[in-house]
Design a protein around this motif. Structure first.
Motif, mmCIF file in Angstrom:
data_model
loop_
_atom_site.group_PDB
_atom_site.id
_atom_site.type_symbol
_atom_site.label_atom_id
_atom_site.label_comp_id
_atom_site.label_asym_id
_atom_site.label_seq_id
_atom_site.Cartn_x
_atom_site.Cartn_y
_atom_site.Cartn_z
ATOM 1 N N LYS A 45 1.794 13.544 11.843
ATOM 2 C CA LYS A 45 0.797 14.378 10.922
ATOM 3 C C LYS A 45 1.015 14.044 9.564
ATOM 4 N N PRO A 46 0.761 12.977 9.034
ATOM 5 C CA PRO A 46 0.950 12.401 7.664
ATOM 6 C C PRO A 46 -0.060 13.064 6.920
ATOM 7 N N SER A 47 -0.157 13.124 5.600
ATOM 8 C CA SER A 47 -1.391 13.314 4.897
ATOM 9 C C SER A 47 -1.870 12.087 4.157
ATOM 10 N N LEU A 48 -0.956 11.002 4.199
ATOM 11 C CA LEU A 48 -1.017 9.779 3.532
ATOM 12 C C LEU A 48 -0.335 8.561 4.300
ATOM 13 N N ALA A 49 -0.919 7.580 4.386
ATOM 14 C CA ALA A 49 -0.197 6.410 4.938
ATOM 15 C C ALA A 49 -0.761 4.991 4.447
ATOM 16 N N PHE A 50 -0.187 4.028 4.692
ATOM 17 C CA PHE A 50 -0.352 2.532 4.395
ATOM 18 C C PHE A 50 -0.482 1.774 5.182
ATOM 19 N N LEU A 51 -1.459 0.755 5.172
ATOM 20 C CA LEU A 51 -1.588 -0.338 6.161
ATOM 21 C C LEU A 51 -1.437 -1.534 5.355
ATOM 22 N N THR A 52 -0.478 -2.406 5.716
ATOM 23 C CA THR A 52 -0.124 -3.678 4.941
ATOM 24 C C THR A 52 -0.043 -4.946 5.765
ATOM 25 N N GLY A 53 0.088 -5.941 5.465
ATOM 26 C CA GLY A 53 0.206 -7.136 5.995
ATOM 27 C C GLY A 53 -0.449 -8.243 5.308
ATOM 28 N N PHE A 54 -0.945 -9.467 6.150
ATOM 29 C CA PHE A 54 -1.381 -10.607 5.667
ATOM 30 C C PHE A 54 -2.977 -10.569 5.640
ATOM 31 N N ALA A 55 -3.643 -11.553 5.070
ATOM 32 C CA ALA A 55 -5.093 -11.743 5.106
ATOM 33 C C ALA A 55 -5.583 -13.228 4.534
ATOM 34 N N GLY A 56 -6.421 -13.581 5.207
ATOM 35 C CA GLY A 56 -7.338 -14.760 4.832
ATOM 36 C C GLY A 56 -8.169 -14.625 3.731
ATOM 37 N N ALA A 57 -8.259 -15.248 2.802
ATOM 38 C CA ALA A 57 -9.196 -15.157 1.751
ATOM 39 C C ALA A 57 -10.484 -16.020 1.863
ATOM 40 N N TYR A 58 -11.571 -15.513 1.834
ATOM 41 C CA TYR A 58 -12.851 -16.041 1.922
ATOM 42 C C TYR A 58 -13.074 -17.038 0.710
ATOM 43 N N PRO A 59 -14.105 -18.153 1.182
ATOM 44 C CA PRO A 59 -14.045 -19.163 0.362
ATOM 45 C C PRO A 59 -14.532 -18.928 -1.024
ATOM 46 N N ASN A 60 -15.172 -18.040 -1.424
ATOM 47 C CA ASN A 60 -15.812 -17.914 -2.853
ATOM 48 C C ASN A 60 -15.129 -16.583 -3.757
ATOM 49 N N SER A 61 -13.861 -16.166 -3.153
ATOM 50 C CA SER A 61 -13.141 -15.096 -3.367
ATOM 51 C C SER A 61 -12.318 -15.467 -4.715
ATOM 52 N N ASP A 62 -12.066 -16.548 -4.867
ATOM 53 C CA ASP A 62 -11.092 -17.132 -6.085
ATOM 54 C C ASP A 62 -9.651 -16.837 -5.640
ATOM 55 N N LEU A 63 -9.450 -16.122 -4.436
ATOM 56 C CA LEU A 63 -8.371 -15.857 -4.364
ATOM 57 C C LEU A 63 -7.217 -16.968 -3.887
ATOM 58 N N MET A 64 -5.707 -16.847 -4.056
ATOM 59 C CA MET A 64 -4.914 -17.894 -3.590
ATOM 60 C C MET A 64 -3.914 -17.194 -2.915
ATOM 61 N N VAL A 65 -3.194 -18.162 -2.299
ATOM 62 C CA VAL A 65 -2.274 -17.746 -1.196
ATOM 63 C C VAL A 65 -1.264 -16.969 -2.252
ATOM 64 N N GLY A 66 -0.614 -15.818 -1.888
ATOM 65 C CA GLY A 66 0.039 -15.116 -2.576
ATOM 66 C C GLY A 66 -0.439 -13.832 -3.563
ATOM 67 N N ASP A 67 -2.098 -13.926 -3.653
ATOM 68 C CA ASP A 67 -2.302 -13.118 -4.120
ATOM 69 C C ASP A 67 -2.642 -11.628 -3.492
ATOM 70 N N VAL A 68 -2.628 -10.484 -4.087
ATOM 71 C CA VAL A 68 -2.733 -9.261 -3.720
ATOM 72 C C VAL A 68 -4.050 -8.595 -3.529
ATOM 73 N N VAL A 69 -4.396 -8.351 -2.471
ATOM 74 C CA VAL A 69 -5.712 -7.398 -2.333
ATOM 75 C C VAL A 69 -5.394 -5.944 -1.930
ATOM 76 N N VAL A 70 -6.238 -5.051 -2.527
ATOM 77 C CA VAL A 70 -6.437 -3.521 -1.914
ATOM 78 C C VAL A 70 -7.934 -3.422 -1.470
ATOM 79 N N GLY A 71 -7.856 -2.635 -0.323
ATOM 80 C CA GLY A 71 -8.988 -2.428 0.416
ATOM 81 C C GLY A 71 -9.647 -1.340 -0.296
ATOM 82 N N THR A 72 -11.157 -1.402 -0.307
ATOM 83 C CA THR A 72 -11.834 -0.314 -0.970
ATOM 84 C C THR A 72 -12.761 0.316 0.485
ATOM 85 N N CYS A 73 -12.863 -0.681 1.225
ATOM 86 C CA CYS A 73 -13.672 -0.502 2.459
ATOM 87 C C CYS A 73 -13.435 -1.385 3.633
ATOM 88 N N GLU A 74 -13.510 -1.127 4.608
ATOM 89 C CA GLU A 74 -13.348 -1.857 5.932
ATOM 90 C C GLU A 74 -14.664 -2.116 6.594
#
Length: 207
Positions: A45-74
């Motif tokens: 019964k938490p009010s707040l929780a985190f989901l964390t782990g790894f992700a693959g960057a899409y080709p035009n995102s300009d993200l690199m390995v080791g960059d951090v992303v925060v989800g605003t929508c799934e």
């Protein structure tokens, strides 16, 4: 009270061991992760929780390995009618939605905290897939259709579980692979090191 942090597998849990966090493994993929997350939410019964782990960057995102992303929508990238060249979402008249919002005041707090400590996360929609993309055409099609930064295999399921249990969910991931180069090995060691640095920061500064 320690922050409740959900991870897909023992690999991510290993990266966070020893930190003052309450870590729960929910499983890989949208089904196991959703079921296990919902059970955890009902029991703890938490009010707040985190989901964390790894992700693959899409080709035009300009993200690199080791960059951090925060989800605003799934976005559920595999939910719809699959054709040889594209996928058409199911009509909402069927009561099916392929998105689940993650933007709330705690999301803004997380982004600010990470920016303040030099991580400079990219914030935006993420895609949940049932199978990791090893085809650049598929990756580009998902990216273009859903306007997403990176893909994972648990976010949509856990986000739906959190919404049903009335839990504020935050999702923060580290890029482990680039979908523009699907045959290159995932750099899990670099991603694990970065993930731990992120969580050392959050554990120390979240109040």
């Amino acid at each position: 009270m320690a922050l409740l942090v959900l991870v897909p597998s023992e690999l991510e849990k290993e990266a966070l061991e020893g930190l003052p966090l309450e870590i729960e493994v929910v499983g890989v993929g949208p089904v196991d992760s959703a079921l296990n997350a919902y059970e955890i939410f009902l029991n703890k019964k938490p009010s707040l929780a985190f989901l964390t782990g790894f992700a693959g960057a899409y080709p035009n995102s300009d993200l690199m390995v080791g960059d951090v992303v925060v989800g605003t929508c799934e976005r559920h990238a595999d939910l719809g009618r699959a054709y040889p060249t594209h996928l058409v979402p199911l009509p909402e008249t069927l009561g099916v939605r392929d998105y689940c919002p993650l933007a709330h005041v705690f999301t803004e707090k997380l982004i600010y905290l990470l920016e303040l400590n030099g991580f400079y996360p990219q914030a935006g929609p993420l895609a949940t897939v049932c199978s990791a993309s090893y085809d650049v055409r598929r990756a580009k099609a998902i990216e273009e259709r859903m306007q997403v930064l990176a893909e994972n295999m648990e976010g949509f399921g856990v986000a739906r579980a959190a919404r049903k249990a009335k839990v504020f969910l935050l999702e923060v991931r580290v890029i482990s692979n680039l979908l523009a180069y699907p045959e290159e090995p995932w750099d899990l060691e670099k991603a694990k090191k970065r993930l731990r640095e992120v969580w050392e920061c959050i554990a120390q500064n979240w109040k």
